[in-house]
Design a protein around this motif. Structure first.
Motif, mmCIF file in Angstrom:
data_model
loop_
_atom_site.group_PDB
_atom_site.id
_atom_site.type_symbol
_atom_site.label_atom_id
_atom_site.label_comp_id
_atom_site.label_asym_id
_atom_site.label_seq_id
_atom_site.Cartn_x
_atom_site.Cartn_y
_atom_site.Cartn_z
ATOM 1 N N ASP A 1 -108.491 -27.346 -49.504
ATOM 2 C CA ASP A 1 -109.671 -26.942 -50.131
ATOM 3 C C ASP A 1 -109.689 -25.411 -50.528
ATOM 4 N N PRO A 2 -108.937 -24.911 -51.401
ATOM 5 C CA PRO A 2 -108.540 -23.545 -51.827
ATOM 6 C C PRO A 2 -109.738 -22.647 -51.629
ATOM 7 N N GLN A 3 -110.913 -23.184 -52.069
ATOM 8 C CA GLN A 3 -112.253 -22.412 -52.289
ATOM 9 C C GLN A 3 -112.746 -22.064 -50.751
ATOM 10 N N ALA A 4 -112.675 -23.030 -50.188
ATOM 11 C CA ALA A 4 -113.107 -23.003 -48.791
ATOM 12 C C ALA A 4 -112.288 -21.998 -48.078
ATOM 13 N N CYS A 5 -111.020 -21.885 -48.261
ATOM 14 C CA CYS A 5 -110.194 -21.027 -47.799
ATOM 15 C C CYS A 5 -110.393 -19.504 -48.199
ATOM 16 N N ALA A 6 -110.592 -19.423 -49.488
ATOM 17 C CA ALA A 6 -110.929 -18.341 -50.133
ATOM 18 C C ALA A 6 -112.470 -17.649 -49.525
ATOM 19 N N ASN A 7 -113.154 -18.610 -49.378
ATOM 20 C CA ASN A 7 -114.511 -18.070 -48.753
ATOM 21 C C ASN A 7 -114.364 -17.605 -47.202
ATOM 22 N N THR A 8 -113.436 -18.162 -46.737
ATOM 23 C CA THR A 8 -113.273 -17.692 -45.253
ATOM 24 C C THR A 8 -112.535 -16.294 -45.264
ATOM 25 N N ILE A 9 -111.550 -16.309 -46.293
ATOM 26 C CA ILE A 9 -110.918 -14.749 -46.276
ATOM 27 C C ILE A 9 -112.012 -13.839 -46.662
ATOM 28 N N HIS A 10 -112.781 -14.197 -47.625
ATOM 29 C CA HIS A 10 -113.810 -13.203 -48.218
ATOM 30 C C HIS A 10 -114.685 -12.648 -47.053
ATOM 31 N N VAL A 11 -115.292 -13.567 -46.380
ATOM 32 C CA VAL A 11 -116.071 -13.259 -45.448
ATOM 33 C C VAL A 11 -115.455 -12.614 -44.165
ATOM 34 N N SER A 12 -114.142 -13.066 -43.784
ATOM 35 C CA SER A 12 -113.594 -12.248 -42.894
ATOM 36 C C SER A 12 -113.410 -10.852 -43.300
#
Length: 713
Positions: free
Chosen positions: A488-499
């Motif tokens: 789920d690349p977008q979920a990964c992107a969201n994790t890194i964005h928030v982090s």
């Protein structure tokens, strides 16, 4: 109570360190680090702050050391002032100005202050007879006189206290007095001194203290014990050759000679805050600006000190300011208690101390070395009671929290941003409940941490800041970007964005305690135009404390950390810690067997040998202090009731100037139980509590953990 948000400017002072030795971690934890964290936080808020400190270079202790070492007082202070100043800078203290009380500005400011109080009738003049050395041609301060104790007969008692029986004395009470300067027999000679009438000011002081219910309990409790005893006038001049001279015109007004008279160090030292502010203002090209910080009602004044300075900053200096009439009074005096070391009382005479300059040298190769000590001390501050620093605790803080929590979170976040998102901030789209919860938590932290700093709960502020990093780590683990970057690349992107947003917040929130590491983190995430916590660094439109809860990195923002970012912190290995512990043990053992090995502190030489039979004549018993109260008309004595298990004893102890009654109750002490009773000040003292004399001349009870009544051998 002043509203912290309503003041136009903030003036913060840290206790002036005495320029007769280096700085150790007890000093840092007591006054300097808490002040620096508070000031750095305030600067991040955009407050107008002046942070003032400097070296205290007057006083009898420096004169005594100079005489013993055949040096001049100027030589002593010129040795330690630059050392203290430079090591503070290496540690990251962000003073706006660090002055010294030997400056011409300080002399003029102190004399002007003295002159105004004299003109306003703020002093009492008293004439009496004091001991005078005809060979040295000077009056003898307490520690310049030895003689026979009138209480126990000890032949080498000092003029302020007998080390044999602990009795509080004055030089004129000694039998067969002798000058420690020349061995001459002192003469009685009449002299006149200026006294600050603290007793007359007590109602005004009580009303003022009562208007500050927000002050720390340990501060108010010690002040109240002085009020309960009743304040007495304090002499604020001395007949010694080292100090700020009494102004000639003031002496002449009273028909006196000023020559040989100086102003008491605890009168001139706090004025050092004012004189240093004047020098700072002049350095800024605004020589009159000092008055805005000291004499304008829109200024909030906060003194950071250790517990041993409470009486001077909460009673004596405010009395001086009240008598002058043109100065603001302290808004708060958040004094800390004492820091112990490895479970024992920190002792400079035994070498049982961690010196700042040694730490900075020993850990010079460690990444962000000053930050490591700043963090370890900030989490161990003795804010309401004595605390303990240990090297193993230091290692656990560095490895378990800075490296494993904060550093690990940052490293994983930056590594993912580089490897999977081309070194940019990925967009946040359709955030999950976990994403929103993490951002919501980030938004709350600046207010939570800020409130703790404002209320001088510095440890809580640091714990809450680290809690955000810990929460970020948990969020990173729970969202499992190592799986979602494929599934789920977008979920990964969201994790890194928030982090990355949390990393940006931490780079601001950790700035007060970890200024070096926080600056490195901002460089690695490309966060620019940030209002940092150093003086005179507030670019227009800069991001500050209030912005730390909001996302600061837009999608597409470049992350310049590189493909393999270096961890923020290195772990401290066991060998490094063991070496520090061994250094402590070796130095303490060396000084226990050879006291002359110390060069930084002074203490008494060993007495002549005695036989075992002499020792066995002493009946030493363990006991617990159940009651402590001042002795009327005796400034240095407390009346103690000590439970010896088999009976209670009334004992007079000369610790009133070092310890409040509440600090003594509950102590487990050692008592000389077979000493003949002695009548003093209308009380029968039925024994003696053993005391240890510190290098600065203060006395503290020798304590034990033995059962009451146990024989001490």
């Amino acid at each position: 109570m002043a509203d912290p948000t309503s003041s136009e400017r903030l003036l913060v002072t840290a206790a002036l360190p005495y320029a007769n030795g280096p700085i150790h971690i007890g000093h840092l934890a007591g006054a300097y680090l808490p002040a620096d964290l508070f000031v750095r936080y305030q600067r991040l808020k955009g407050e107008d702050v002046a942070f003032i400190c400097g070296s205290d270079e007057m006083g009898v202790a420096i004169l005594m050391r100079a005489i013993r070492e055949d040096r001049t007082p100027e030589d002593i202070i010129d040795t330690y002032h630059p050392q203290i100043r430079d090591n503070f800078e290496r540690f990251g203290m962000s003073f706006d100005y660090y002055g010294r009380t030997s400056s011409e500005t300080h002399t003029e400011t102190t004399q002007d202050f003295f002159r105004v109080l004299d003109e306003n009738g703020g002093f009492d003049l008293k004439t009496d007879e004091q001991l005078y050395d005809p060979e040295a041609e000077m009056f003898l301060a307490d520690r310049f006189v030895i003689g026979t104790c009138p209480v126990c007969g000890f032949e080498e008692a000092y003029g302020d206290q007998c080390e044999q029986c602990g009795s509080s004395l004055s030089p004129t009470e000694l039998q067969n007095p002798q000058s420690t300067l020349t061995d001459a027999t002192p003469e009685f000679k009449e002299t006149t001194h200026w006294y600050l009438p603290l007793g007359e000011l007590q109602p005004q002081l009580e009303e003022w203290i009562g208007s500050h219910p927000e002050w720390k309990n340990n501060v108010v409790g010690q002040i109240q014990s002085w009020f309960d005893e009743g304040l007495k006038g304090r002499a604020i001049t001395r007949d010694v050759p080292w100090g700020v001279p009494v102004p000639d015109d003031v002496a002449e007004r009273h028909g006196l000679e000023a020559e040989g008279k100086v102003i008491y160090v605890w009168f001139d030292a706090p004025i050092g805050y004012i004189s240093a502010t004047k020098e700072w203002a002049a350095e800024q090209g605004e020589p009159d600006a000092w008055a805005d910080y000291w004499q304008d009602e829109d200024t909030r004044l906060v003194h950071f000190i250790g517990k041993d300075n409470i009486v001077f900053h909460c009673l004596m200096f405010p009395s001086m300011l009240m008598e002058h009439g043109d100065y603001v009074l302290p808004d708060n005096v958040p004094a800390n208690e004492f820091l112990n070391l490895e479970g024992e009382k920190l002792s400079t005479s035994r070498g049982w101390a961690v010196w700042l300059h040694e730490y900075l040298d020993d850990f010079a190769d460690e990444r962000h070395a000053p930050d490591l000590l700043r963090y370890a001390l900030a989490t161990t501050l003795p804010e309401t009671k004595d605390a303990d620093f240990s090297w193993e605790g230091f290692q656990q803080r560095v490895n378990g929290e800075l490296a494993n929590v904060f550093g690990n979170f940052v490293h994983r976040t930056l590594t993912f941003a580089q490897h999977y998102f081309d070194g940019t901030v990925p967009p946040l789209e359709d955030p999950s409940e976990a994403d929103r919860a993490m951002l919501d938590r980030m938004a709350e932290v600046p207010d939570t941490v800020g409130a703790a700093y404002e209320e001088h709960r510095t440890r809580d502020a640091v714990f809450e800041t680290m809690a955000l990093a810990r929460r970020g780590n948990k969020y990173f683990n729970d969202t499992e970007p190592w799986h979602t970057h494929e599934s789920d690349p977008q979920a990964c992107a969201n994790t890194i964005h928030v982090s990355l947003q949390v990393c940006a917040a931490l780079s601001i929130l950790f700035e007060p305690v970890l200024p070096s590491a926080a600056a490195t983190l901002r460089e690695r995430i490309g966060l620019e135009n940030v209002r940092t916590s150093t003086p005179d660094d507030d670019p227009a439109g800069a991001v500050g404390w209030e912005d730390a809860g909001a996302p600061l990195l837009p999608a597409g923002h470049p992350i310049p950390s590189g493909p393999d970012p270096e961890p923020l912190f290195q772990k401290i290995d066991d060998d490094t810690i063991e070496a520090q512990i061994e250094k402590l043990r070796d130095r303490a053992a060396e000084r226990d067997t050879d006291p002359s090995s110390t060069t930084d502190m002074d203490y008494e030489a060993l007495s002549d040998n005695i036989s075992f039979d002499d020792f066995t004549q002493l009946d030493l018993r363990a006991g617990t202090v159940t009651t402590a109260e001042p002795v009327p008309d005796a400034d240095k004595l407390l009346r103690l009731e000590v439970d010896l298990g088999f009976e209670e004893r009334q004992i007079l102890a000369g610790v009133a100037e070092q310890m409040a009654p509440d600090d003594v109750v509950g102590l487990e002490v050692v008592v000389v139980a077979n000493m003949a009773p002695k009548e003093m000040f209308g009380f029968e003292s039925q024994g003696m509590v053993l005391m240890a004399e510190e290098p600065d001349g203060t006395f503290v009870p020798v304590t034990t953990e033995a059962e009451d009544g146990s024989v001490v051998r």
